[in-house]
Enzyme design. Sequence first.
Site, PDB file in Angstrom:
ATOM      1  N   PHE A  63       9.623  17.974 -10.675  1.00 39.52           N
ATOM      2  CA  PHE A  63      10.073  16.436  -9.575  1.00 39.52           C
ATOM      3  C   PHE A  63       8.074  16.656  -9.222  1.00 39.52           C
ATOM      4  O   PHE A  63       7.516  15.146  -9.349  1.00 39.52           O
ATOM      5  CB  PHE A  63       9.530  17.117  -8.047  1.00 39.52           C
ATOM      6  CG  PHE A  63       9.209  17.507  -7.322  1.00 39.52           C
ATOM      7  CD1 PHE A  63       7.993  17.293  -6.670  1.00 39.52           C
ATOM      8  CD2 PHE A  63       8.944  19.498  -7.039  1.00 39.52           C
ATOM      9  CE1 PHE A  63       7.405  18.149  -5.504  1.00 39.52           C
ATOM     10  CE2 PHE A  63       7.979  19.816  -6.594  1.00 39.52           C
ATOM     11  CZ  PHE A  63       7.930  19.537  -4.968  1.00 39.52           C
ATOM     12  N   LYS A  64       6.752  17.029  -9.973  1.00 36.60           N
ATOM     13  CA  LYS A  64       5.357  16.326  -9.935  1.00 36.60           C
ATOM     14  C   LYS A  64       5.032  15.878 -10.299  1.00 36.60           C
ATOM     15  O   LYS A  64       3.736  15.161 -10.405  1.00 36.60           O
ATOM     16  CB  LYS A  64       4.908  18.017  -9.564  1.00 36.60           C
ATOM     17  CG  LYS A  64       5.278  18.558  -8.224  1.00 36.60           C
ATOM     18  CD  LYS A  64       4.426  20.642  -8.347  1.00 36.60           C
ATOM     19  CE  LYS A  64       5.383  20.735  -6.807  1.00 36.60           C
ATOM     20  NZ  LYS A  64       4.400  22.293  -6.729  1.00 36.60           N
ATOM     21  N   ASP A  65       6.306  15.400 -11.642  1.00 35.77           N
ATOM     22  CA  ASP A  65       5.369  14.380 -13.065  1.00 35.77           C
ATOM     23  C   ASP A  65       5.404  13.381 -12.857  1.00 35.77           C
ATOM     24  O   ASP A  65       3.989  12.922 -12.306  1.00 35.77           O
ATOM     25  CB  ASP A  65       6.471  14.630 -13.848  1.00 35.77           C
ATOM     26  CG  ASP A  65       6.603  15.266 -15.200  1.00 35.77           C
ATOM     27  OD1 ASP A  65       5.419  16.162 -15.059  1.00 35.77           O
ATOM     28  OD2 ASP A  65       7.729  15.798 -15.102  1.00 35.77           O
TER      29      ASP A  65
END
Length: 433
Positions: A106-108
Site C-alpha cells: 500500500f505504501k506505493d
Amino acid sequence: MKYISIGTKQQSVSLSEGIFKGLSDDGSLFMPEDIPHLGNDFYASLSGFSLNEIAFSVLRPFVEEETDDTTLWQMVEETFSFPIPLVNIHDNINVLELFHGPTQAFKDVGARFLSRLMSRLHPVRDKKMVVLTATSGDTGGAVAHGFHKVPGIEVVVLYPKGKISPYQENQMTSLGYNIHAIAVEGTFDDCQRLVKQAFNDRELRKDVAVTSANSINLGRLLPQMVYYFYGVADIQRRLPGTEPVICVPSGNFGNITAAVMAYRMGLPVKRFIAATNVNDVVPRFLKTGDYDPRDTIVTYANAMDVGDPSNFPRLYYLFENNLEQLRRMFSADIITNKEILETIQSVFQQHNYLLDPHSATGYLGLTREIKNDEVGFFVSTAHPVKFVEIIEKVLPGEAERLKKEFGADTALQGGTEHMPVSYKSLKDKLIEL
C-alpha cells in the site's frame, strides 16, 4: 492551507516547508490547520467518479497554493497508475486491495506521490538533499522504487537486520544508484529513533538537507486518504447510501490516520477498527487510558512490529486528544501469531482468497467486530508473495506457487550495508554521501 505542529509551539508552515522539514521545530508532527469538507455535491456524485477524479478532488485543497491543476493531475495520473479493486470475500466482508503497485504494498501510493511532489517543490539546490527513512518492512521498498534515479536526491533506508522478509530486503538492496539500504542491528523502533535524531540535529542540517519519506511526512499521509474515498465509492455503487465499517492493519498508525482524515473531510464511514499484532500499545490505551509504549515484539506481521507508533499523536489529535471521542468512533483488536496463521489457512480453504499476514489481521479484526446489519471492508496492505516464508507454514503448495510465479526464492541481490544502533555511524554516513 497552512500546516501546524501538534506540539506545544503550534508552528505554522506551508506545504513545502512541512514536507521538507518532516518534523516541526518542537519535534512533533505537522497536520493541516483545517480539514476541508468536500461538499454535498461531491458526495452525491462520489460513486460515479473514477479513481483519478477522486484523487484530484481530495488532494487539491491541500496542494493548490503550491501546485497548479495541470501539475496535480499529472502527479495523480503517475501515482494512481495501477488498480485498487474492492473484492467481496463473503457475505458483508470485503477487501480493498492496495498491493497492485510496483512493490506490492500500500505504501506505493504515498511514496510515488511524495517523490513527485518533492521533485517539483525541491527548495534546496546549494546542498545535497537526503531522504532518510526507517522501515519495518514495506516502506523501504516503496520509497526506494518511488525515488529511484530521481535527480538530486539520495535515499537512505534503515531497516532492522533479520526482521524483514528476504523479498522485502531484496526490493531495497538491489536498486543501487541513489538508493542506500542499511541493515541496523536493532529493532524498527531503534531505526526510527535514529531518524528522529538526524532531524533534530541542527549541526547536520546545516550541511545536509535531510527530509523523510516515512509516514511522519505529510506528503505520504495526504494521498493515502484517496483510496478510502475510492473504497467507499465502490461500496456505494453496489449498495447506495451505505456507510461501511473500515478495518486497517495498524503498526505505525499512519494508514488509519489517513482514513480518519478522510472521515473528517466528510467521507461517510460508520466506524473504524485498528487491527494490531501483539505490539498492542493502542488497544491497551483504549482500554485503560494509559499510553505505555513497550519494546517491540517480533511477529509474523513484521511491518506492524512497532512498540511506539509515531503517527498515533496525529490520530489522537483528530479526536481532539479526547479518549471518549476516540472510543466512540474507534476500536482496536489484537491478533496473535497463531491467529494470523489460522486465518490465512481458513480463509484460503473456505473462500479461496489468499491473505498475507498483515491482511489476515485486518480480516480477523473486521469479522470479529462487524455486526450482521453492517457492511465493511478491510485494506489488504501487501501481496502475499512478500511473505512466502509465513504462507509456507500453513499453505506450502501456495507458497511454492508464489515463489515460482514471482521468483521470490531468488538469492538476495545487490550489496547490503550494516550499521550498529549508533547515531554517530548514521551521521557519518549522511555526511559522506
